[in-house]
Design a protein around this motif. Structure first.
Motif, PDB file in Angstrom:
ATOM      1  N   HIS A  61       0.590  -1.136  -0.147  1.00 32.08           N
ATOM      2  CA  HIS A  61      -0.021  -0.023  -0.071  1.00 32.08           C
ATOM      3  C   HIS A  61       0.642   1.503   0.079  1.00 32.08           C
ATOM      4  N   SER A  62       1.518   1.171   0.580  1.00 35.87           N
ATOM      5  CA  SER A  62       2.832   1.926   0.364  1.00 35.87           C
ATOM      6  C   SER A  62       2.986   2.967  -0.686  1.00 35.87           C
ATOM      7  N   TYR A  63       3.414   2.172  -1.554  1.00 36.13           N
ATOM      8  CA  TYR A  63       3.731   2.412  -2.828  1.00 36.13           C
ATOM      9  C   TYR A  63       2.204   3.245  -3.482  1.00 36.13           C
ATOM     10  N   PHE A  64       1.374   3.431  -2.840  1.00 33.32           N
ATOM     11  CA  PHE A  64       0.521   4.099  -3.007  1.00 33.32           C
ATOM     12  C   PHE A  64      -0.493   5.438  -2.592  1.00 33.32           C
ATOM     13  N   VAL A  65       0.426   5.631  -1.023  1.00 35.77           N
ATOM     14  CA  VAL A  65       0.110   6.291   0.027  1.00 35.77           C
ATOM     15  C   VAL A  65       0.941   7.338   0.094  1.00 35.77           C
ATOM     16  N   VAL A  66       2.087   7.513  -0.163  1.00 31.21           N
ATOM     17  CA  VAL A  66       3.119   8.332  -0.598  1.00 31.21           C
ATOM     18  C   VAL A  66       2.961   8.488  -1.243  1.00 31.21           C
ATOM     19  N   PRO A  67       3.263   8.001  -2.470  1.00 32.59           N
ATOM     20  CA  PRO A  67       2.904   9.639  -3.301  1.00 32.59           C
ATOM     21  C   PRO A  67       1.312  10.545  -3.185  1.00 32.59           C
ATOM     22  N   LEU A  68       0.946   9.756  -3.274  1.00 38.36           N
ATOM     23  CA  LEU A  68      -0.361  10.371  -3.144  1.00 38.36           C
ATOM     24  C   LEU A  68      -0.729  11.246  -2.018  1.00 38.36           C
ATOM     25  N   LEU A  69       0.186  10.798  -1.327  1.00 37.91           N
ATOM     26  CA  LEU A  69       0.392  12.266   0.372  1.00 37.91           C
ATOM     27  C   LEU A  69       1.014  12.904   0.098  1.00 37.91           C
ATOM     28  N   ILE A  70       2.239  12.721  -0.743  1.00 38.48           N
ATOM     29  CA  ILE A  70       3.677  13.839  -1.670  1.00 38.48           C
ATOM     30  C   ILE A  70       2.775  14.961  -2.518  1.00 38.48           C
ATOM     31  N   CYS A  71       1.586  14.092  -3.392  1.00 39.61           N
ATOM     32  CA  CYS A  71       0.383  15.016  -3.951  1.00 39.61           C
ATOM     33  C   CYS A  71      -0.455  16.025  -3.706  1.00 39.61           C
ATOM     34  N   LEU A  72      -1.013  15.928  -2.647  1.00 39.68           N
ATOM     35  CA  LEU A  72      -1.894  16.137  -1.366  1.00 39.68           C
ATOM     36  C   LEU A  72      -1.201  17.407  -0.769  1.00 39.68           C
ATOM     37  N   GLY A  73       0.272  17.530  -0.597  1.00 41.71           N
ATOM     38  CA  GLY A  73       0.727  17.957   0.447  1.00 41.71           C
ATOM     39  C   GLY A  73       0.993  19.365  -1.393  1.00 41.71           C
ATOM     40  N   PHE A  74       1.860  19.249  -2.349  1.00 41.76           N
ATOM     41  CA  PHE A  74       2.369  20.375  -3.321  1.00 41.76           C
ATOM     42  C   PHE A  74       0.689  21.035  -3.321  1.00 41.76           C
ATOM     43  N   TRP A  75      -0.386  19.738  -3.883  1.00 38.98           N
ATOM     44  CA  TRP A  75      -1.216  20.625  -4.386  1.00 38.98           C
ATOM     45  C   TRP A  75      -1.734  21.487  -3.368  1.00 38.98           C
ATOM     46  N   ILE A  76      -1.859  21.446  -2.051  1.00 41.76           N
ATOM     47  CA  ILE A  76      -2.590  22.267  -1.027  1.00 41.76           C
ATOM     48  C   ILE A  76      -1.858  23.673  -1.355  1.00 41.76           C
ATOM     49  N   ALA A  77      -0.468  23.322  -1.912  1.00 38.96           N
ATOM     50  CA  ALA A  77       0.682  24.470  -1.281  1.00 38.96           C
ATOM     51  C   ALA A  77       1.336  25.860  -2.944  1.00 38.96           C
ATOM     52  N   ASP A  78       0.629  24.044  -4.400  1.00 38.98           N
ATOM     53  CA  ASP A  78       0.013  25.790  -5.301  1.00 38.98           C
ATOM     54  C   ASP A  78      -1.072  25.879  -5.726  1.00 38.98           C
ATOM     55  N   PHE A  79      -1.955  25.894  -4.386  1.00 39.90           N
ATOM     56  CA  PHE A  79      -3.584  26.122  -4.752  1.00 39.90           C
ATOM     57  C   PHE A  79      -3.730  27.738  -4.120  1.00 39.90           C
ATOM     58  N   SER A  80      -2.967  27.260  -2.414  1.00 45.09           N
ATOM     59  CA  SER A  80      -2.800  28.288  -1.789  1.00 45.09           C
ATOM     60  C   SER A  80      -1.667  29.697  -2.276  1.00 45.09           C
ATOM     61  N   ALA A  81      -0.659  29.310  -3.266  1.00 44.26           N
ATOM     62  CA  ALA A  81      -0.261  30.211  -4.060  1.00 44.26           C
ATOM     63  C   ALA A  81      -0.894  30.866  -5.406  1.00 44.26           C
ATOM     64  N   TYR A  82      -1.502  30.025  -5.411  1.00 39.26           N
ATOM     65  CA  TYR A  82      -2.426  30.516  -6.859  1.00 39.26           C
ATOM     66  C   TYR A  82      -3.583  31.666  -6.703  1.00 39.26           C
ATOM     67  N   TYR A  83      -3.483  31.723  -4.940  1.00 38.54           N
ATOM     68  CA  TYR A  83      -5.401  31.910  -4.285  1.00 38.54           C
ATOM     69  C   TYR A  83      -4.745  33.309  -4.574  1.00 38.54           C
ATOM     70  N   PHE A  84      -3.304  33.551  -3.738  1.00 40.08           N
ATOM     71  CA  PHE A  84      -2.441  34.673  -3.560  1.00 40.08           C
ATOM     72  C   PHE A  84      -1.986  34.985  -4.328  1.00 40.08           C
ATOM     73  N   GLN A  85      -1.947  34.395  -5.305  1.00 38.68           N
ATOM     74  CA  GLN A  85      -1.188  35.095  -6.879  1.00 38.68           C
ATOM     75  C   GLN A  85      -2.202  36.128  -7.272  1.00 38.68           C
TER      76      GLN A  85
END
Length: 150
Positions: A61-85
């Motif tokens: 399961h780690s092959y799927f959980v880890v990439p999904l968590l990474i993706c979630l973290g970067f998505w949150i950072a990216d959409f936050s930056a987009y909002y402030f832009q």
């Protein structure tokens, strides 16, 4: 018809200085958003390589959980930056409108950008995260159903 030369008032000078600063901030945020996407893809690849070593090539399961968590973290950072832009661009537009009004430019149309957390999180520039998450979830489903990793 001769137009009178534009002479900046003190208020105009201050607003132009603010616009320049906001423009620079907008550019930096935009560069950050692109970097988030590059780092996310690289980090997912590196994490999968590490997981292959840590699990002795046996899929779990780690092959799927880890990439999904990474993706979630970067998505949150990216959409936050987009909002402030977007907020920064709106602030620039307000300064342009104030300059236009002070200089009797009545036909100036200021662009009003929609700014909300929801629209920032779900816009076309976030499609990489949607695609990566979809692939991860499809792969995880295939693993759970024993279609892969048997």
């Amino acid at each position: 018809m001769m137009h009178e030369e534009y002479k900046r008032s003190c208020e105009d000078e201050l607003d132009w200085a603010i616009v320049c600063q906001l423009h620079e901030a907008t550019l930096q945020i935009s560069k950050s958003c692109f970097e988030f996407k590059k780092i996310c893809v690289g980090l997912i690849g590196a994490s999968l390589a590490v997981l292959v070593k840590l699990t002795d090539n046996s899929i779990d399961h780690s092959y799927f959980v880890v990439p999904l968590l990474i993706c979630l973290g970067f998505w949150i950072a990216d959409f936050s930056a987009y909002y402030f832009q977007r907020k920064t661009r709106n602030a620039m537009n307000k300064k342009f409108k104030a300059i236009a009004l002070r200089n009797s430019i009545s036909e100036y149309i200021s662009e009003e950008l929609e700014v909300s957390w929801f629209s920032a999180a779900f816009n076309h520039s976030m499609s990489l995260y949607y695609a990566l998450s979809s692939l991860g979830l499809i792969g995880w489903l295939a693993y759970v159903k024993d279609w892969i990793g048997v």
